[in-house]
Design a protein around this motif. Structure first.
Motif, PDB file in Angstrom:
ATOM      1  N   CYS A   1      34.988  50.950  46.164  1.00  0.00           N
ATOM      2  CA  CYS A   1      35.407  50.095  45.038  1.00  0.00           C
ATOM      3  C   CYS A   1      34.185  49.392  44.447  1.00  0.00           C
ATOM      4  O   CYS A   1      33.386  48.819  45.185  1.00  0.00           O
ATOM      5  CB  CYS A   1      36.399  49.057  45.523  1.00  0.00           C
ATOM      6  SG  CYS A   1      36.715  47.753  44.331  1.00  0.00           S
TER       7      CYS A   1
ATOM      8  N   CYS B   1      34.128  43.863  44.958  1.00  0.00           N
ATOM      9  CA  CYS B   1      33.425  42.961  45.898  1.00  0.00           C
ATOM     10  C   CYS B   1      32.945  43.731  47.126  1.00  0.00           C
ATOM     11  O   CYS B   1      33.092  44.944  47.206  1.00  0.00           O
ATOM     12  CB  CYS B   1      34.340  41.811  46.297  1.00  0.00           C
ATOM     13  SG  CYS B   1      35.542  42.224  47.566  1.00  0.00           S
TER      14      CYS B   1
ATOM     15  N   CYS C   1      43.080  46.331  46.441  1.00  0.00           N
ATOM     16  CA  CYS C   1      43.716  45.097  45.989  1.00  0.00           C
ATOM     17  C   CYS C   1      43.899  45.165  44.478  1.00  0.00           C
ATOM     18  O   CYS C   1      43.364  46.076  43.814  1.00  0.00           O
ATOM     19  CB  CYS C   1      42.846  43.894  46.332  1.00  0.00           C
ATOM     20  SG  CYS C   1      41.469  43.698  45.197  1.00  0.00           S
TER      21      CYS C   1
ATOM     22  N   ARG D   1      41.077  41.364  49.660  1.00  0.00           N
ATOM     23  CA  ARG D   1      41.548  41.939  50.918  1.00  0.00           C
ATOM     24  C   ARG D   1      41.353  40.987  52.088  1.00  0.00           C
ATOM     25  O   ARG D   1      41.872  41.208  53.184  1.00  0.00           O
ATOM     26  CB  ARG D   1      40.893  43.288  51.175  1.00  0.00           C
ATOM     27  CG  ARG D   1      41.576  44.408  50.417  1.00  0.00           C
ATOM     28  CD  ARG D   1      40.990  45.753  50.742  1.00  0.00           C
ATOM     29  NE  ARG D   1      39.607  45.845  50.314  1.00  0.00           N
ATOM     30  CZ  ARG D   1      38.700  46.664  50.875  1.00  0.00           C
ATOM     31  NH1 ARG D   1      39.043  47.392  51.901  1.00  0.00           N
ATOM     32  NH2 ARG D   1      37.483  46.710  50.420  1.00  0.00           N
TER      33      ARG D   1
HETATM   34  S1  SF4 Z   1      38.848  43.476  48.143  1.00  0.00           S
HETATM   35 FE1  SF4 Z   1      39.509  44.434  46.252  1.00  0.00          FE
HETATM   36  S2  SF4 Z   1      37.795  44.108  44.849  1.00  0.00           S
HETATM   37 FE2  SF4 Z   1      37.026  43.806  46.905  1.00  0.00          FE
HETATM   38  S3  SF4 Z   1      36.234  45.800  47.511  1.00  0.00           S
HETATM   39 FE3  SF4 Z   1      38.340  45.637  48.224  1.00  0.00          FE
HETATM   40  S4  SF4 Z   1      39.554  46.622  46.647  1.00  0.00           S
HETATM   41 FE4  SF4 Z   1      37.580  46.118  45.764  1.00  0.00          FE
END
Ligand code: SF4
Length: 763
Positions: free
Chosen positions: A63, A66, A80, A239
């Motif tokens: 992703c 973050c 998320c 997450r």
């Molecule tokens: S918490 Fe959400 S934004 Fe962060 S890496 Fe995981 S999927 Fe991506």
């Protein structure tokens, strides 16, 4: 909805709304938001396909959001709401090509909002700025590289160029980028962590001999107490909600320390917990919320340490003297300082009652294993380094280091910002690294320190740096003091932006300017050696691979490694570095990296293991590469963070519907805001004192260390649950209020979370 020329006309008509949010984080709200986003972006087919691949090993992509680690237990939907937005935004079918640029001048585009610019879609081919027509016009890749190469060759000094990195750049491209800059002869490698976690790196390095946290997800699953400071997890590391809900389920204590009670501090419904979703059953994600004043975290932590030390007089188990004697130094000085710091000062500077601080200290005392996790709410202050060291001091008191379920855990904002620093993006590189790099790569790296982000902006403004290269990001908006930074960029002879989508930094450019479109994370990167993968490092030092799964948005896109190699070969025509061979097969880059970096041995095999590998953390094994060879207590005086009468301490932050400088909408669901970004959250009593009511227009003026002022006009004021004397609003808009000179003397970080402002009714 955008009209025929892509402008979002309706936005202006929508009137602002504010209604405090009391629903669980994530849950059906997230599901509804995601569905709406996929429909808006027309990705109801590709979207779900990508979601199934996201954050999965064996052919999945990382992703681009973050840096929260991937689930280790084979979770199917390891994603998320915001992660889906980031990916869908990248996967848009909208395109920005030569036709678009032929239709719009740069001056005209400069009037568009950030949302409208990025909403135009994916850049499809290299473009060069034509001053005569004030438009971007097509340029071929070879011509673009030649322009860059010629300009860099004719610079006279390699230090007249700076090479910026946003945290999205993969490890292999990162390595090539720093190698290019150093072969050219400079350490001018500013990066986004100069504005976010520089304080964490410097503090942890000084205290523990490592610039990173020492815990991983399994530790989060074993901690008895979690202390979460200055983090808006539900929007910026969503997450984490899963880890918090699981912690609550197993009876762990979860203490949130933040001037604002953010959504992740209360309760959540985890979307992949179908039973809970079906029954709307929320799980708590916090057991205690403490709201210090802005900048009051250090005093609060000092109070917890003082309480623990007081407790130790009757209860020897309150502190771990065996650990302290065996593994630390500086304890006595710290103990004396805690004893000497009056509770009155602690209460005043923290803005939290002694009783509440003692309650947090009791939770800490009763927990065998504690983790302290923090983000920019702790670091973007003058005293950010001291605060992180105070957090480490507290952890050392009970030996919360080097054992399961315990330790420091900074939450990194961008997917590979930690990997960037690990793989060489550092304007103050260590001698040992430069020695190894020179030896392995056959170059003579420069030894003098380079420029960080603020240093680069000031040097551009003085005309000392005349070439700016940006790998991703949106520099002009992410940086402080927007007008000053804009003027600095405009003074450059050449600005080069490597990007996926149109943004403000393409419109604030040098005399010559290039936009070089690159592949996105979701896109297949085919090279002569076949389909390539890149690696990233998350907040917990796990390194894993990311492989694109869809056809690139355009046949003219190049990968980041290919763009860097193209620039390097053009600027260094006689270079012995095998730039082209590296691009053919990234395994070759990794082979070289495994010789340069400790912890990357056998890189290619280990990164292909399930979940990749964890970079060894000596401090996690109680091996401390500090001056003393021990973990070091600090003993810093508490800063005075009380705003002067009539002023407020203002912290900039993101809304829920943005990612760094990327704005997805003018809504901020978790804070109850709709259709508004030009706002300031204030304490209701502070508003009353100024005769202000909700949605009144106000002018906000900051006063810099040098006495200069900067203002924003006709912002809307919103009453919010924030301590007296404190206020908050959104970056990047409010970065205008942070003077270029207002950076920490401890970390050189712009103090974006602690601006001194006045708020007056607009005339
Ligand atoms: S918490 Fe959400 S934004 Fe962060 S890496 Fe995981 S999927 Fe991506």
């Amino acid at each position: 909805m955008s009209d025929q020329d892509g402008r979002d006309r309706e936005q202006d008509e929508r009137s602002p709304e504010f209604k405090p949010y009391h629903h669980p984080a994530a849950g059906w709200g997230a599901a509804k938001s995601v569905t709406g986003f996929l429909i808006r972006e027309g990705e109801l087919v590709n979207g779900p396909r990508a979601i199934r691949k996201m954050n999965h090993e064996n052919g999945g992509f990382d992703c681009p959001g973050c840096a929260w680690p991937d689930d280790t237990k084979g979770l199917h939907l390891d994603i998320c709401e915001n992660g889906i937005k980031h990916v869908t935004w990248e996967m848009t079918r909208k395109r920005v090509g030569r036709e678009f640029f032929a239709t719009h001048t740069v001056s005209e585009l400069s009037e568009w909002s950030e949302f409208e610019l990025e909403d135009q879609g994916r850049l499809t081919e290299p473009m060069r700025y034509d001053a005569d027509s004030d438009r971007y016009v097509p340029i071929s890749w070879p011509e673009a590289f030649e322009l860059i190469g010629r300009t860099l060759r004719e610079l006279g000094s390699p230090d007249k160029a700076a090479y910026y990195t946003s945290g999205r750049l993969g490890n292999e491209a990162t390595f090539l980028y720093q190698l290019m800059a150093r072969e050219l002869g400079t350490n001018n490698l500013p990066d986004c962590s100069n504005m976010c976690h520089e304080a964490s790196g410097r503090a942890l390095q000084a205290a523990l001999g490592t610039g990173k946290g020492t815990v991983d997800l399994e530790d989060w699953e074993r901690a008895d107490a979690l202390f979460i400071l200055g983090v808006n997890a539900a929007s910026n590391a969503p997450r984490m909600l899963t880890a918090l809900a699981e912690a609550y389920h197993r009876g762990a204590q979860i203490v949130h320390i933040n001037p604002l009670v953010e959504a992740a501090a209360t309760r959540t419904i985890i979307p992949h917990d179908f039973a809970k979703m079906a029954t709307f059953r929320a799980t708590r994600t916090g057991t205690l919320n403490l709201q210090p004043r802005i900048g009051g975290d250090m005093a609060l932590i000092r109070g917890m340490a003082k309480a623990a030390l007081e407790q130790a007089r009757e209860d020897p188990g309150a502190v771990d003297m065996t650990f302290i004697e065996r593994h630390t130094t500086g304890f006595e000085e710290y103990r004396a300082l805690c004893e000497a710091t009056p509770w009155e000062e602690i209460e005043h500077q923290s803005g939290v009652s002694v009783a509440d601080i003692r309650a947090a200290a009791r939770i800490y005392r009763d927990a065998d294993r504690s983790i302290a996790s923090w983000c920019l709410g702790v670091t973007q202050h003058e005293h950010g380094v001291d605060t992180v060291r105070e957090i480490v001091n507290l952890l050392l008191l009970r030996g919360n280091l080097g054992r399961e379920g315990s330790g420091p855990s900074p939450v990194r904002g961008h997917s590979n910002v930690q990997g960037n620093r690990t793989c060489g993006i550092d304007h103050r590189p260590a001698t040992a690294f430069l020695d190894r790099l020179g030896e392995v790569c056959g170059i003579t790296p420069p030894r003098h320190h380079g420029l960080d982000t603020v240093g680069t902006i000031e040097a551009m403004h003085r005309g000392e740096v005349t070439v700016f290269v940006g790998m991703g990001g949106n520099f002009v908006l992410a940086a402080p003091d927007t007008p000053y930074t804009s003027a600095a960029l405009r003074k450059c002879a050449l600005t080069v932006q490597v990007s996926t989508k149109l943004n403000r930094s393409h419109l604030v450019h040098g005399r010559q300017a290039l936009i070089l479109p690159c592949l996105g994370r979701t896109e297949k990167d085919e090279q002569r050696g076949g389909l390539q993968s890149t690696s990233v490092e998350d907040s917990m030092s796990m390194v894993h691979l990311s492989v694109g799964m869809k056809r690139p948005a355009s046949t003219h896109l190049l990968s980041e490694p290919a763009i860097i190699a193209g620039m390097a070969r053009a600027a260094l025509p006689d270079s012995a570095t095998p730039w082209e061979a590296y691009v053919e097969d990234y395994d070759r880059i990794r082979d070289t990296m495994s010789q340069v970096f400790d912890g990357f041995e056998d890189f290619n095999r280990r990164v292909r293991q399930p979940l990749g590998f964890r970079i060894r953390q000596p401090a996690r094994e109680l091996v401390f590469h500090t001056a003393s060879g021990r973990a070091e207590f600090s003993a810093a005086a508490l800063p005075d963070v009380i705003p002067a009468p009539g002023t407020l301490a203002l912290g900039t932050m993101r809304s829920h519907d943005q990612w760094n400088t990327t704005i997805y909408s003018d809504n901020d669901r978790y804070r109850g805001v709709k259709n508004l970004r030009t706002l300031i959250f204030m304490n209701a009593d502070d508003m009353r004192e100024r005769g202000l009511s909700q949605f009144d227009d106000v002018d906000i003026t900051s006063t810099a260390k040098d006495g200069t002022t900067r203002s924003l006009y006709r912002y809307k004021v919103i009453p919010y649950d924030i301590p007296r004397g404190c206020a908050a609003g959104y970056m990047p808009e409010m970065n205008v209020l942070c003077a270029i000179g207002d950076y920490s003397t401890q970390s050189d970080q712009p103090i974006m979370k602690h601006l001194k402002v006045t708020v007056e009714p607009s005339a």
